[in-house]
Design a protein around this motif. Structure first.
Motif, mmCIF file in Angstrom:
data_model
loop_
_atom_site.group_PDB
_atom_site.id
_atom_site.type_symbol
_atom_site.label_atom_id
_atom_site.label_comp_id
_atom_site.label_asym_id
_atom_site.label_seq_id
_atom_site.Cartn_x
_atom_site.Cartn_y
_atom_site.Cartn_z
ATOM 1 N N ASP A 1 23.995 36.174 34.501
ATOM 2 C CA ASP A 1 24.534 34.822 34.574
ATOM 3 C C ASP A 1 24.249 34.223 35.945
ATOM 4 O O ASP A 1 24.494 34.837 36.972
ATOM 5 C CB ASP A 1 26.015 34.737 34.219
ATOM 6 C CG ASP A 1 26.853 35.917 34.702
ATOM 7 O OD1 ASP A 1 26.348 37.059 34.717
ATOM 8 O OD2 ASP A 1 28.025 35.699 35.071
ATOM 9 N N THR B 1 32.860 35.883 31.752
ATOM 10 C CA THR B 1 31.879 35.016 32.388
ATOM 11 C C THR B 1 32.393 34.760 33.811
ATOM 12 O O THR B 1 33.494 35.205 34.149
ATOM 13 C CB THR B 1 31.691 33.703 31.567
ATOM 14 O OG1 THR B 1 30.785 32.835 32.261
ATOM 15 C CG2 THR B 1 33.005 32.965 31.356
ATOM 16 N N GLU C 1 20.551 34.420 19.314
ATOM 17 C CA GLU C 1 20.710 33.685 20.577
ATOM 18 C C GLU C 1 20.575 34.666 21.741
ATOM 19 O O GLU C 1 21.455 35.476 21.991
ATOM 20 C CB GLU C 1 22.087 33.016 20.605
ATOM 21 C CG GLU C 1 22.339 32.214 21.848
ATOM 22 C CD GLU C 1 23.833 31.998 22.125
ATOM 23 O OE1 GLU C 1 24.609 31.855 21.163
ATOM 24 O OE2 GLU C 1 24.203 31.995 23.301
ATOM 25 N N GLY D 1 21.492 37.272 27.475
ATOM 26 C CA GLY D 1 22.088 38.484 26.909
ATOM 27 C C GLY D 1 21.145 39.659 27.101
ATOM 28 O O GLY D 1 20.295 39.923 26.259
ATOM 29 N N GLY E 1 19.820 33.585 24.939
ATOM 30 C CA GLY E 1 20.161 32.926 26.201
ATOM 31 C C GLY E 1 20.812 31.592 25.923
ATOM 32 O O GLY E 1 20.684 31.039 24.819
ATOM 33 N N HIS E 2 21.550 31.106 26.926
ATOM 34 C CA HIS E 2 22.244 29.834 26.738
ATOM 35 C C HIS E 2 22.418 29.208 28.115
ATOM 36 O O HIS E 2 22.930 29.849 29.028
ATOM 37 C CB HIS E 2 23.615 30.091 26.087
ATOM 38 C CG HIS E 2 24.228 28.884 25.468
ATOM 39 N ND1 HIS E 2 25.256 28.953 24.563
ATOM 40 C CD2 HIS E 2 23.968 27.568 25.627
ATOM 41 C CE1 HIS E 2 25.612 27.728 24.185
ATOM 42 N NE2 HIS E 2 24.839 26.872 24.825
ATOM 43 N N TYR F 1 23.921 29.576 33.487
ATOM 44 C CA TYR F 1 22.728 29.988 32.747
ATOM 45 C C TYR F 1 22.851 31.463 32.376
ATOM 46 O O TYR F 1 22.808 32.335 33.257
ATOM 47 C CB TYR F 1 21.488 29.787 33.629
ATOM 48 C CG TYR F 1 21.463 28.438 34.325
ATOM 49 C CD1 TYR F 1 20.885 27.333 33.714
ATOM 50 C CD2 TYR F 1 22.055 28.275 35.582
ATOM 51 C CE1 TYR F 1 20.885 26.094 34.349
ATOM 52 C CE2 TYR F 1 22.055 27.041 36.217
ATOM 53 C CZ TYR F 1 21.473 25.947 35.606
ATOM 54 O OH TYR F 1 21.480 24.734 36.232
ATOM 55 N N MET G 1 24.067 43.746 19.463
ATOM 56 C CA MET G 1 23.854 42.303 19.261
ATOM 57 C C MET G 1 25.130 41.507 19.507
ATOM 58 O O MET G 1 25.134 40.497 20.179
ATOM 59 C CB MET G 1 23.419 42.026 17.829
ATOM 60 C CG MET G 1 22.053 42.492 17.551
ATOM 61 S SD MET G 1 20.853 41.298 18.117
ATOM 62 C CE MET G 1 19.507 41.848 17.100
ATOM 63 N N GLY H 1 28.376 42.818 20.790
ATOM 64 C CA GLY H 1 29.250 43.863 21.293
ATOM 65 C C GLY H 1 30.510 43.231 21.841
ATOM 66 O O GLY H 1 30.672 42.009 21.850
ATOM 67 N N ARG I 1 34.153 40.619 26.009
ATOM 68 C CA ARG I 1 34.769 39.597 25.152
ATOM 69 C C ARG I 1 35.312 40.316 23.928
ATOM 70 O O ARG I 1 34.573 41.012 23.240
ATOM 71 C CB ARG I 1 33.725 38.544 24.729
ATOM 72 C CG ARG I 1 33.260 37.708 25.907
ATOM 73 C CD ARG I 1 32.282 36.618 25.544
ATOM 74 N NE ARG I 1 31.812 35.975 26.753
ATOM 75 C CZ ARG I 1 30.842 35.067 26.806
ATOM 76 N NH1 ARG I 1 30.232 34.684 25.703
ATOM 77 N NH2 ARG I 1 30.482 34.544 27.959
ATOM 78 N N GLU J 1 35.658 40.221 20.888
ATOM 79 C CA GLU J 1 35.166 39.557 19.685
ATOM 80 C C GLU J 1 35.986 39.996 18.475
ATOM 81 O O GLU J 1 36.343 41.169 18.355
ATOM 82 C CB GLU J 1 33.698 39.940 19.432
ATOM 83 C CG GLU J 1 32.750 39.616 20.578
ATOM 84 C CD GLU J 1 32.202 38.207 20.522
ATOM 85 O OE1 GLU J 1 32.462 37.523 19.511
ATOM 86 O OE2 GLU J 1 31.540 37.793 21.484
ATOM 87 N N GLU K 1 32.173 31.594 35.969
ATOM 88 C CA GLU K 1 32.180 30.262 36.592
ATOM 89 C C GLU K 1 33.235 30.146 37.696
ATOM 90 O O GLU K 1 32.978 29.622 38.782
ATOM 91 C CB GLU K 1 32.428 29.158 35.542
ATOM 92 C CG GLU K 1 31.211 28.747 34.728
ATOM 93 C CD GLU K 1 30.903 29.700 33.583
ATOM 94 O OE1 GLU K 1 31.703 30.637 33.357
ATOM 95 O OE2 GLU K 1 29.870 29.524 32.916
HETATM 96 N N1 5CA Z 1 28.691 31.358 31.475
HETATM 97 C C1 5CA Z 1 27.748 31.032 30.459
HETATM 98 C C2 5CA Z 1 26.346 31.091 30.943
HETATM 99 S S1 5CA Z 1 26.159 32.062 32.338
HETATM 100 C C3 5CA Z 1 27.947 31.941 29.253
HETATM 101 O O1 5CA Z 1 28.774 32.819 29.283
HETATM 102 N N2 5CA Z 1 27.165 31.706 28.216
HETATM 103 S S2 5CA Z 1 27.224 32.425 26.793
HETATM 104 O O2 5CA Z 1 28.565 32.554 26.342
HETATM 105 O O3 5CA Z 1 26.377 31.683 25.926
HETATM 106 O O4 5CA Z 1 26.636 33.863 26.969
HETATM 107 C C4 5CA Z 1 25.331 34.029 27.466
HETATM 108 C C5 5CA Z 1 24.530 34.972 26.602
HETATM 109 O O5 5CA Z 1 25.168 36.243 26.516
HETATM 110 C C6 5CA Z 1 24.373 34.535 25.156
HETATM 111 O O6 5CA Z 1 23.307 33.626 24.995
HETATM 112 C C7 5CA Z 1 24.095 35.857 24.455
HETATM 113 O O7 5CA Z 1 22.708 36.171 24.531
HETATM 114 C C8 5CA Z 1 24.879 36.844 25.277
HETATM 115 N N3 5CA Z 1 26.127 37.210 24.590
HETATM 116 C C9 5CA Z 1 27.230 36.443 24.413
HETATM 117 N N4 5CA Z 1 28.169 37.102 23.720
HETATM 118 C C10 5CA Z 1 27.659 38.340 23.453
HETATM 119 C C11 5CA Z 1 28.165 39.508 22.777
HETATM 120 N N5 5CA Z 1 29.384 39.527 22.231
HETATM 121 N N6 5CA Z 1 27.355 40.600 22.697
HETATM 122 C C12 5CA Z 1 26.131 40.595 23.251
HETATM 123 N N7 5CA Z 1 25.623 39.526 23.907
HETATM 124 C C13 5CA Z 1 26.369 38.421 24.006
#
Ligand code: 5CA
Length: 438
Positions: free
Chosen positions: A159, A109, A280, A317, A282-283, A314, A150, A152, A140, A142, A111
């Motif tokens: 962002d 991410t 999820e 994905g 978006g977040h 914001y 979904m 990955g 990440r 994971e 920030e």
């Molecule tokens: N910095 C904040 C917002 S910019 C952030 O990183 N938010 S998050 O962690 O929620 O990730 C944002 C979006 O990325 C999630 O809502 C999801 O749709 C997507 N996302 C997160 N992790 C994964 C993943 N491992 N694989 C695919 N999409 C992902």
């Protein structure tokens, strides 16, 4: 595009490694291939869809007043030490050492980086408010990457980061993104429900996850049945008070993720309470001065004193959305792409590549469709008709036009709508006019 010259490796059988339908279909329809756990190559057809999804996200970000830039995937560890997150982030962060023994990381991410960029440039309150965004790969590590794109390890995210002078301004930026998100998903044929959510490692106390309902979703969610209807998104986003009232009106209906359940509101909803699983997509977060204060971002306020900007972030994905769209739109034959994200609009099938008249008519229509600016995938291969139909249904283009000897003798082609299976016979010119939308 002629299929005889394209790169579209489709699979007849369902791959054993895929557990959910979107993952199966993404492999079968030649959209992606796994390269390592949670790491995918995007094949040509998948790349086209990914670009279309990203472009819709981009257009709605621009419309909401956000400004695009592009930050790198690799970041320095020192940057993350400034916020204190280098140690806090844990094993999900992929840490790398370069040839000079400098610590870097593949960004999960951004920030820290955006705060540093903004800090080095912003001087006064006139530099605010601003919202900056990019569409960039994230990593990440994971524990359990699964369900294809979904969850990955490497994935594409949009962002955005907002900088405001005060809390009221920050809430306005948040609300703008809130509505932009609902518009973004609606354009892709998805209904996403904004749900009160936990903030996790990003921080802050105000946060919504945008959830697409699907039985295969990873999250358990709770909501008022009012969310099952389409809602008008018609609001003047420049009018802060109107926007606040609008978002307040929407969120008056209960919707929460598992971590944020509210017994009182669930009792209130009574019979109208629904529970489901969801994806999820978006977040969004409002976290005040968490990063700006830690990293020394301040600007001169209107009265000359220092102000520490209020921030939000914001995420959408982008690559995950492809899976979510397929979960929401498929049948037992394959994918049914919503037109806005379809890799091509039309699949043109010549039933008899060995028949000179059929080939000439199909070539001619292919040329006219291309000239009209219609994105068309032309199956000109010397293959059985049945195999061509199966491939077209599998890859899910919104329209199919079939040219065969019988129809041609009667001066007609067949036009099929993939979503409904509806077919009609009409002249090639009429079919062209219909798919070209004129
Ligand atoms: N910095 C904040 C917002 S910019 C952030 O990183 N938010 S998050 O962690 O929620 O990730 C944002 C979006 O990325 C999630 O809502 C999801 O749709 C997507 N996302 C997160 N992790 C994964 C993943 N491992 N694989 C695919 N999409 C992902």
């Amino acid at each position: 595009m002629r299929l005889s010259r394209y790169f579209l490796p489709v699979m007849k059988e369902s791959p054993a490694e895929a557990q959910i339908v979107s993952h199966k279909l993404m492999l079968r329809a030649g959209l992606v291939r796994q390269q390592a756990a949670g790491i995918y190559a995007w094949l040509p057809l998948g790349t086209r869809v990914l670009h279309k999804i990203a472009q819709i996200v981009r257009e709605e970000q621009d419309r909401a007043g956000a400004i695009e830039l592009l930050m790198p995937t690799l970041q320095s560890a020192d940057l993350w030490r400034e916020s204190g997150r280098y140690d806090a982030y844990g094993p999900e962060m992929l840490r790398i050492t370069d040839r000079h023994d400098r610590e870097i990381l593949y960004g999960p991410t951004n920030e820290e980086m955006i705060t540093a960029i903004f800090r080095d440039a912003a001087r006064s309150y006139r530099d605010l408010p601003r919202t900056l965004y990019h569409i960039q790969w994230k990593f990440r590590d994971e524990v359990r990457p699964r369900f294809g794109v979904m969850r990955g390890r490497e994935f594409l995210m949009k962002d955005a980061y907002s900088f405001d002078l005060d809390e009221q301004g920050a809430r306005h930026s948040y609300n703008r993104m809130f509505v932009a998100y609902l518009r973004t998903y609606a354009r892709m044929g998805l209904r996403a429900i904004p749900m009160q959510a936990d903030t996790g490692p990003i921080g802050g106390d105000l946060s919504h996850e945008f959830i697409v309902l699907a039985p295969t979703g990873e999250s358990e969610v709770f909501y008022h049945k009012a969310w099952e209807q389409d809602r008008s998104l018609d609001v003047d986003a420049d009018d802060a008070a109107a926007l606040q009232a609008f978002v307040g009106g929407l969120t008056a209906d209960y919707a929460a993720t598992d971590e944020k359940r509210d017994e009182g509101r669930e009792r209130e909803a009574g019979e109208a309470l629904r529970t489901s699983r969801g994806i999820e997509v978006g977040h969004i977060f409002y976290f005040g001065t968490k990063y700006s204060a830690a990293m020394g971002l301040k600007v001169q306020g209107p009265d000359g004193s220092d102000v520490v900007p209020q921030m939000g972030s914001y995420g959408i994905g982008v690559s995950r959305l492809m899976g979510a769209i397929i979960e929401a739109s498929h049948d037992d034959k394959g994918i049914i792409w919503p037109e806005a994200v379809a890799p091509f609009k039309v699949g043109l099938i010549n039933m008899r590549a060995d028949d000179a008249a059929c080939a000439a008519a199909a070539d001619d229509l292919y040329q006219k469709l291309s000239d009209a600016g219609v994105e068309v995938l032309y199956d000109d291969r010397d293959e059985r008709g049945g195999a061509k139909f199966a491939t077209m249904d599998l890859i899910g283009l919104p329209w199919q036009i079939v040219i065969g000897p019988k129809g041609l003798a009667n001066g007609v082609v067949e036009l099929k709508r993939r979503a409904t299976g509806e077919r009609e016979e009409l002249s090639a010119e009429a079919a062209l006019a219909k798919v070209a939308g004129r």
